[in-house]
Design a protein around this motif. Structure first.
Motif, PDB file in Angstrom:
ATOM      1  N   GLU A  30       0.889  -1.168   0.000  1.00 18.23           N
ATOM      2  CA  GLU A  30       0.000   0.000   0.000  1.00 18.23           C
ATOM      3  C   GLU A  30       0.927   1.217   0.000  1.00 18.23           C
ATOM      4  N   TYR A  65      -9.321  -6.200 -12.362  1.00 19.02           N
ATOM      5  CA  TYR A  65      -9.958  -5.923 -11.066  1.00 19.02           C
ATOM      6  C   TYR A  65      -9.016  -6.260  -9.915  1.00 19.02           C
ATOM      7  N   PHE A 122      -0.463  -2.997  -9.120  1.00 20.09           N
ATOM      8  CA  PHE A 122      -1.510  -2.018  -9.417  1.00 20.09           C
ATOM      9  C   PHE A 122      -1.089  -0.659  -8.888  1.00 20.09           C
ATOM     10  N   GLU A 152     -15.727  -3.736  -4.380  1.00 18.58           N
ATOM     11  CA  GLU A 152     -15.074  -2.527  -3.864  1.00 18.58           C
ATOM     12  C   GLU A 152     -14.194  -1.854  -4.923  1.00 18.58           C
ATOM     13  N   SER A 191      -8.659   5.538  -0.117  1.00 21.32           N
ATOM     14  CA  SER A 191      -7.726   4.718  -0.893  1.00 21.32           C
ATOM     15  C   SER A 191      -8.429   4.079  -2.084  1.00 21.32           C
TER      16      SER A 191
HETATM   17  N1  GAP Z   1      -4.035   1.671   2.311  1.00 25.79           N
HETATM   18  C1  GAP Z   1      -5.247   0.968   2.438  1.00 25.79           C
HETATM   19  C2  GAP Z   1      -5.448  -0.030   1.406  1.00 25.79           C
HETATM   20  O1  GAP Z   1      -4.541  -0.360   0.663  1.00 25.79           O
HETATM   21  P1  GAP Z   1      -7.224  -1.672   0.434  1.00 25.79           P
HETATM   22  O2  GAP Z   1      -8.706  -1.738   0.676  1.00 25.79           O
HETATM   23  O3  GAP Z   1      -6.440  -2.905   0.647  1.00 25.79           O
HETATM   24  O4  GAP Z   1      -6.716  -0.501   1.383  1.00 25.79           O
HETATM   25  C3  GAP Z   1      -7.482   0.110  -1.423  1.00 25.79           C
HETATM   26  O5  GAP Z   1      -6.962  -1.138  -1.024  1.00 25.79           O
HETATM   27  C4  GAP Z   1      -7.828   0.088  -2.897  1.00 25.79           C
HETATM   28  O6  GAP Z   1      -6.699  -0.338  -3.667  1.00 25.79           O
HETATM   29  C5  GAP Z   1      -8.931  -0.899  -3.262  1.00 25.79           C
HETATM   30  O7  GAP Z   1     -10.203  -0.349  -3.044  1.00 25.79           O
HETATM   31  C6  GAP Z   1      -8.654  -1.122  -4.731  1.00 25.79           C
HETATM   32  O8  GAP Z   1      -9.179  -0.057  -5.509  1.00 25.79           O
HETATM   33  C7  GAP Z   1      -7.134  -1.071  -4.796  1.00 25.79           C
HETATM   34  N2  GAP Z   1      -6.584  -2.446  -4.738  1.00 25.79           N
HETATM   35  C8  GAP Z   1      -6.284  -3.169  -3.643  1.00 25.79           C
HETATM   36  N3  GAP Z   1      -5.801  -4.375  -3.983  1.00 25.79           N
HETATM   37  C9  GAP Z   1      -5.818  -4.434  -5.331  1.00 25.79           C
HETATM   38  C10 GAP Z   1      -5.441  -5.427  -6.294  1.00 25.79           C
HETATM   39  N4  GAP Z   1      -4.934  -6.585  -5.928  1.00 25.79           N
HETATM   40  N5  GAP Z   1      -5.600  -5.137  -7.608  1.00 25.79           N
HETATM   41  C11 GAP Z   1      -6.088  -3.939  -8.008  1.00 25.79           C
HETATM   42  N6  GAP Z   1      -6.445  -2.965  -7.146  1.00 25.79           N
HETATM   43  C12 GAP Z   1      -6.318  -3.194  -5.829  1.00 25.79           C
END
Ligand code: GAP
Length: 455
Positions: free
Chosen positions: A157, A199, A204, A273, A316
């Motif tokens: 993150e 997705y 990413f 999400e 985020s």
């Molecule tokens: N800092 C908090 C955080 O990272 P998260 O809910 O794990 O929270 C936030 O991730 C956003 O990052 C998600 O809503 C999504 O849009 C994007 N995201 C997370 N994991 C992803 C993945 N494996 N592939 C694409 N987008 C991803």
């Protein structure tokens, strides 16, 4: 209730359009692709840049108490011990089918509220192994020796670079609480089950804003930022019916979160999400303080003795995931066509009705015919004129209807036709993508006409 099991898929048309028209390609395609990695083509990268610009402007221009940052991807491994990503909860439960050996995230095949004790493989019905914890951090080594001392991680993150720079930013910018720090950058997770095109991938990009505030104001700011973020999607044209919020139940919260509301989009494969709004409390600053020995408390007025760890509201969102939502939302099929190139009422034309700020191509310049040198010359002059201000395409191949059709499919806002009259009157026909209305505009007024329309 959130859709847990995503059965493919309904996104084939978006995948096909993305590949056909240069939005998104599978990574390393000439070698058969590389699991869950994608490359953004010429139109994809423009659209991605437009999304990032829209987010950055929203955060840092609209709010004068939010500043930007670009922290490194590789950080001290100590960061990940302090943040809890190596120790606490940054792991998914993994199960494997004993028959077909496919692996799944347990939470995707079992609804946490359900009574099912022994779930079966969703693909072949085989028995599953007992769940095992699987940490999602991607490892790498820094320097020539691959040992424990050189081990570090690709950030999962982007926000941790914001916390480690909290003091640097606050002091250099002379900020007072409340304030925010915004950042856009790559993140990596060794996802067990990447899926549904872009997705869920292993690489990413995230757009994250961390808002530092007094603990007692945290609920007020949570509501404020949730509203702001929803409005961002509405203002970029996302259909309200396709957006909803989901309060994450306590037992599903990430290890750092006291509260989380997901903004979900109705993808063809279900509600999922796209963004998380999190109350992270003082988890991050207090843990980094403890592990680093650096005092990250905030003192409202020097020497007041009222220092406290600011609490954090985080917004985020994934760039790739939101781009996917914007593409799905904009995709329309027009039966019988709109460009008079269709041969039957059943034939379908694609229209990508992207918001003007997100459309990758703003204008296409089309000489009416390509065998008249003066018309082609004039069209190229018009193209050159516009190209320095807007992302434009020049197209002289095929009938004018077919060329309109190609541009509608990628969401181009204006098609500009140069015809015989243009030679005499120094004007052009401008066709509006959405209304299909055509207007004669003088060439010397074309730049400002388009500028006014897309401002
Ligand atoms: N800092 C908090 C955080 O990272 P998260 O809910 O794990 O929270 C936030 O991730 C956003 O990052 C998600 O809503 C999504 O849009 C994007 N995201 C997370 N994991 C992803 C993945 N494996 N592939 C694409 N987008 C991803």
């Amino acid at each position: 209730m959130r859709d847990k099991l995503t059965i493919s898929n309904g996104v084939e048309k978006i995948v096909s359009l993305s590949k056909r028209r240069g939005f998104i390609f599978p990574s390393s395609e000439i070698y058969g692709g590389f699991s869950s990695c994608y490359d953004f083509g010429p139109l994809g990268v423009e659209m991605k840049n437009n999304i990032k610009k829209a987010w950055w402007d929203e955060m840092t221009k609209k709010h004068d108490d939010v500043v930007g940052l670009d922290a490194s991807i590789l950080m001290s491994p100590e960061v990940w011990k302090a943040s809890g990503h190596l120790t606490a909860g940054f792991a998914d439960e993994l199960v494997e089918c004993r028959k077909c050996h496919k692996r799944f995230r347990l939470d995707e095949i079992v609804n946490p509220k359900s009574e099912i004790r022994n779930p079966k493989c969703p693909d072949c019905g085989g028995d599953l192994t007992k769940p095992k914890k699987f940490n999602l951090m991607m490892k790498t080594f820094v320097g020539p020796v691959e040992d424990e001392a050189s081990l570090t991680y690709l950030r999962p993150e982007t926000c941790q670079g914001i916390y480690t720079n909290f003091k640097n930013v606050m002091q250099t910018m002379r900020l007072k609480i409340p304030f925010g720090i915004a950042q856009i950058g790559k993140a990596f997770r060794n996802e067990i089950n990447p899926k549904d095109f872009i997705y869920r991938t292993r690489e990413f990009e995230q757009m994250e804003m961390q808002w530092f505030c007094e603990p007692k104001k945290v609920d007020k700011f949570f509501d404020f930022w949730l509203k702001q973020r929803l409005n961002w999607y509405y203002n970029l044209g996302l259909n309200k019916k396709n957006l909803r919020t989901y309060e994450v139940p306590k037992k599903e919260l990430a290890h750092y979160a006291k509260r989380a509301i997901d903004i979900e989009y109705k993808f063809p494969f279900g509600w999922q999400e796209i963004e998380g709004i999190h109350n992270r409390g003082d988890w991050d600053l207090s843990n980094h303080s403890k592990h680093s020995g650096e005092d990250l408390k905030y003192d409202p007025s020097a020497g007041s003795g009222q220092e406290y760890f600011p609490h954090i509201i985080e917004t985020s969102v994934g760039v790739d995931r939101s781009l996917f939502a914007f593409l799905c939302d904009a995709y329309q099929e027009v039966k019988g066509g709109r460009t008079k190139t269709t041969k039957s009422v059943k034939e379908i034309e694609v229209l990508l009705k992207l918001h003007k700020d997100l459309a990758p191509v703003k204008a296409a310049v089309l000489p009416l015919v390509k065998n008249k040198a003066e018309i082609v010359k004039k069209a190229k002059q018009v193209y050159k004129l516009l190209k320095s201000d807007f992302i434009c395409q020049y197209d002289e191949t095929g009938s004018i209807g077919r060329r309109y059709r190609r541009q509608d499919e990628i969401g181009t806002l204006f098609c500009i036709t140069i015809d015989f009259d243009s030679l005499k009157k120094d004007d052009v026909t401008v066709r509006n993508r959405d209304t299909m209305k055509q207007k004669r505009i003088k060439i010397n007024g074309l730049t400002s006409y388009i500028n006014n329309a897309i401002m």
